[in-house]
Design a protein around this motif. Sequence first.
Motif, short mmCIF file in Angstrom:
data_model
loop_
_atom_site.label_atom_id
_atom_site.label_comp_id
_atom_site.label_asym_id
_atom_site.label_seq_id
_atom_site.Cartn_x
_atom_site.Cartn_y
_atom_site.Cartn_z
N LEU A 28 -37.93 0.56 -40.33
CA LEU A 28 -38.81 -0.58 -39.63
C LEU A 28 -38.10 -1.88 -40.03
O LEU A 28 -37.98 -2.55 -39.12
CB LEU A 28 -40.24 -0.37 -40.09
N ARG A 29 -37.66 -2.05 -41.09
CA ARG A 29 -37.00 -3.33 -41.46
C ARG A 29 -35.69 -3.44 -40.83
O ARG A 29 -35.36 -4.51 -40.27
CB ARG A 29 -36.74 -3.44 -43.05
N ILE A 30 -34.99 -2.48 -40.76
CA ILE A 30 -33.72 -2.49 -40.10
C ILE A 30 -33.97 -2.69 -38.59
O ILE A 30 -33.27 -3.50 -38.01
CB ILE A 30 -32.90 -1.12 -40.19
N LEU A 31 -35.00 -2.05 -38.01
CA LEU A 31 -35.31 -2.11 -36.44
C LEU A 31 -35.63 -3.61 -36.03
O LEU A 31 -35.34 -4.20 -35.24
CB LEU A 31 -36.33 -1.34 -36.23
N THR A 82 -32.03 -16.72 -40.87
CA THR A 82 -33.40 -17.48 -41.15
C THR A 82 -34.46 -16.52 -40.93
O THR A 82 -35.24 -16.14 -41.77
CB THR A 82 -33.65 -18.84 -40.94
N GLY A 83 -34.57 -16.22 -39.52
CA GLY A 83 -35.58 -15.40 -39.29
C GLY A 83 -35.73 -13.93 -39.74
O GLY A 83 -36.87 -13.38 -40.05
N GLN A 84 -34.55 -13.20 -40.02
CA GLN A 84 -34.47 -11.84 -40.61
C GLN A 84 -35.03 -11.95 -42.01
O GLN A 84 -35.74 -11.19 -42.63
CB GLN A 84 -33.14 -11.36 -40.63
N MET A 85 -34.82 -13.00 -42.72
CA MET A 85 -35.18 -13.33 -44.06
C MET A 85 -36.48 -13.46 -44.28
O MET A 85 -37.27 -12.82 -45.21
CB MET A 85 -34.46 -14.23 -44.83
N TYR A 86 -37.03 -14.05 -43.19
CA TYR A 86 -38.68 -14.40 -43.12
C TYR A 86 -39.31 -12.99 -43.24
O TYR A 86 -40.51 -12.74 -43.64
CB TYR A 86 -38.91 -15.34 -42.15
N LEU A 87 -38.86 -12.17 -42.23
CA LEU A 87 -39.35 -10.78 -41.88
C LEU A 87 -39.22 -10.14 -43.09
O LEU A 87 -40.39 -9.33 -43.39
CB LEU A 87 -38.52 -10.23 -40.68
N GLN A 88 -38.04 -9.90 -43.97
CA GLN A 88 -38.08 -9.32 -45.06
C GLN A 88 -39.05 -9.65 -46.18
O GLN A 88 -39.69 -8.77 -46.60
CB GLN A 88 -36.50 -9.26 -45.58
N ARG A 89 -39.16 -10.92 -46.26
CA ARG A 89 -40.10 -11.58 -47.27
C ARG A 89 -41.44 -11.31 -47.16
O ARG A 89 -42.11 -10.99 -47.81
CB ARG A 89 -39.91 -12.99 -47.38
N PHE A 90 -41.83 -11.42 -45.78
CA PHE A 90 -43.10 -11.23 -45.35
C PHE A 90 -43.59 -9.56 -45.83
O PHE A 90 -44.70 -9.53 -46.18
CB PHE A 90 -43.34 -11.59 -44.00
N TYR A 91 -42.76 -8.81 -45.38
CA TYR A 91 -43.14 -7.39 -45.46
C TYR A 91 -43.08 -6.69 -47.20
O TYR A 91 -43.37 -5.55 -47.31
CB TYR A 91 -42.54 -6.25 -44.55
N LYS A 137 -46.95 -8.00 -47.38
CA LYS A 137 -47.98 -7.47 -46.28
C LYS A 137 -47.43 -6.07 -46.05
O LYS A 137 -46.25 -5.69 -46.21
CB LYS A 137 -48.07 -8.36 -45.27
N SER A 138 -48.26 -5.34 -45.19
CA SER A 138 -47.96 -3.85 -44.90
C SER A 138 -47.58 -3.89 -43.39
O SER A 138 -48.10 -4.72 -42.87
CB SER A 138 -49.30 -2.93 -45.35
N PHE A 139 -46.84 -2.78 -43.24
CA PHE A 139 -46.51 -2.78 -41.66
C PHE A 139 -47.52 -2.01 -40.92
O PHE A 139 -47.72 -2.08 -39.88
CB PHE A 139 -45.11 -1.76 -41.46
N GLU A 171 -39.76 4.75 -30.95
CA GLU A 171 -41.20 5.29 -30.53
C GLU A 171 -41.67 6.17 -31.57
O GLU A 171 -43.11 6.34 -31.91
CB GLU A 171 -41.08 6.01 -29.32
N GLU A 172 -40.90 7.01 -32.44
CA GLU A 172 -41.12 7.71 -33.33
C GLU A 172 -41.92 6.89 -34.34
O GLU A 172 -43.04 7.25 -35.20
CB GLU A 172 -40.31 8.70 -33.95
N LEU A 173 -41.22 5.85 -34.91
CA LEU A 173 -41.73 5.25 -35.73
C LEU A 173 -42.79 4.53 -35.41
O LEU A 173 -44.01 4.28 -36.22
CB LEU A 173 -40.68 3.87 -36.07
N GLU A 174 -43.11 3.93 -34.25
CA GLU A 174 -44.21 3.52 -33.63
C GLU A 174 -45.48 4.36 -33.86
O GLU A 174 -46.75 4.01 -34.26
CB GLU A 174 -44.21 2.84 -32.34
N SER A 175 -45.33 5.64 -33.62
CA SER A 175 -46.20 6.67 -33.38
C SER A 175 -46.59 6.95 -34.92
O SER A 175 -48.03 7.39 -35.35
CB SER A 175 -45.78 8.05 -33.00
N LYS A 176 -45.75 6.74 -36.00
CA LYS A 176 -46.08 7.16 -37.35
C LYS A 176 -47.05 5.94 -37.81
O LYS A 176 -48.01 6.12 -38.54
CB LYS A 176 -44.66 7.09 -38.35
N VAL A 177 -46.59 4.76 -37.36
CA VAL A 177 -47.45 3.71 -37.88
C VAL A 177 -48.67 3.45 -37.37
O VAL A 177 -49.83 3.41 -37.90
CB VAL A 177 -46.77 2.29 -37.73
#
Length: 410
Positions: free
Chosen positions: A59-62, A83-92, A95-97, A274-280
Amino acid sequence: MTTTTVQNQTKTNNGAQGKQPKTYGKIVLTLHNCLLPETAFKETPSQTDGLDFETETDLRILGCEMIQTAGILLKLPQVAMATGQMYLQRFYYSKSFVRYPMETTAMGSIYLASKVEEKPCRIRDVINVFHHIKQVRAQRTISPLIVDQNYIELKNQVIKAERRILKELGFCVHVKHPHKLIVVYLQLLQYEENKQLMQMAWNYMNDALRTDVFMRFPPETIACACIYLTARKIGLPLPNNPHWFQLFKVTEDDIRNVCIRILQLYKRPKVNPEELESKVDALRKVYQANKHIQAQKERDAKIEEKKATSPTASTSKESKRDVKKDKSPKTPPLSSKYHSSHKKRERRSRSPYDRKREYSSKRHKSRSRDRDLDRSRERRLDDKRNRGSSRKYNDYDRSKVRDRDEKRKH
């Protein structure tokens, strides 16, 4: 790393001698808070909610790939995408996916990064680009996004995601990237004219944004690792007596650790979004059900606590019945007719139509009352007139009878 210390001091009063200014505030701003402690990587919030490590990494890579593609379509500079990718990594890592959807957070990350890097874009463009990426990935026909209620809700969610990211980062949005460091280090090593070395090192650094190395190591270590990995790849010798990276205060163990994490990225198999989204989604449903059950338990516990603290009368059923029988109304009961009409009047809602009808009925009553008064007044006047005329006629008759009687006497 740079450290900025701001100290605010009070001003001395005019005419005061011998008094030293008092320090009342101290603010320390540093870039070391970008690096997370080792405990943050052992058990993330997503793993606490039941998401496995492999799915979280995918999910992080995607999410980082979506930000990179969206930045290219929005024509943003590479610094804004990083910068946007680093924000995403730090946020999660805080917080949880499972609780916060990845796609909305990715939109908020690149929208915030475009502002921070002084290349702002419209939120409408961000939503349209992500909608386009989703259609291309699913191999659907390209269709424009319809501006309806769903679009408005998505826009509000992106705005909330941006605020949530700012809150979790503590409004510390400054990021030091190793882009310029790679160029400076190669100039010091006198390899700035080697375009292959510079381009490949730059590519490794951009790919490293999808891993967690930016949360573990400072940018100087990442820049040296990218140069080190590129030189090994193309077979270019670098100074080793002493080692060139010691000039930048970087250890070889950290460089090798970063290189291993970057190379592991290329060994990962391609996943289906789609498989990742179904798991989440499955975990999100479980989380919401547990949350609902927990909230119900808390409400029941509060009710039980209130019952325990409130004084209760320990009376039996028979005593309660006797109390009910002995109860007598303090005021005399109203008549059933008045009581029912009063209840109806209270129950009835006064709509504008009812007010109008009530006003018209009142007006009609007042008019009829005025009409009755006028009629009664006319009757009284008529009676007065009749009374006066009858008196006149009676006086005339009396005088006539008197005259006739006098004539008879004579």
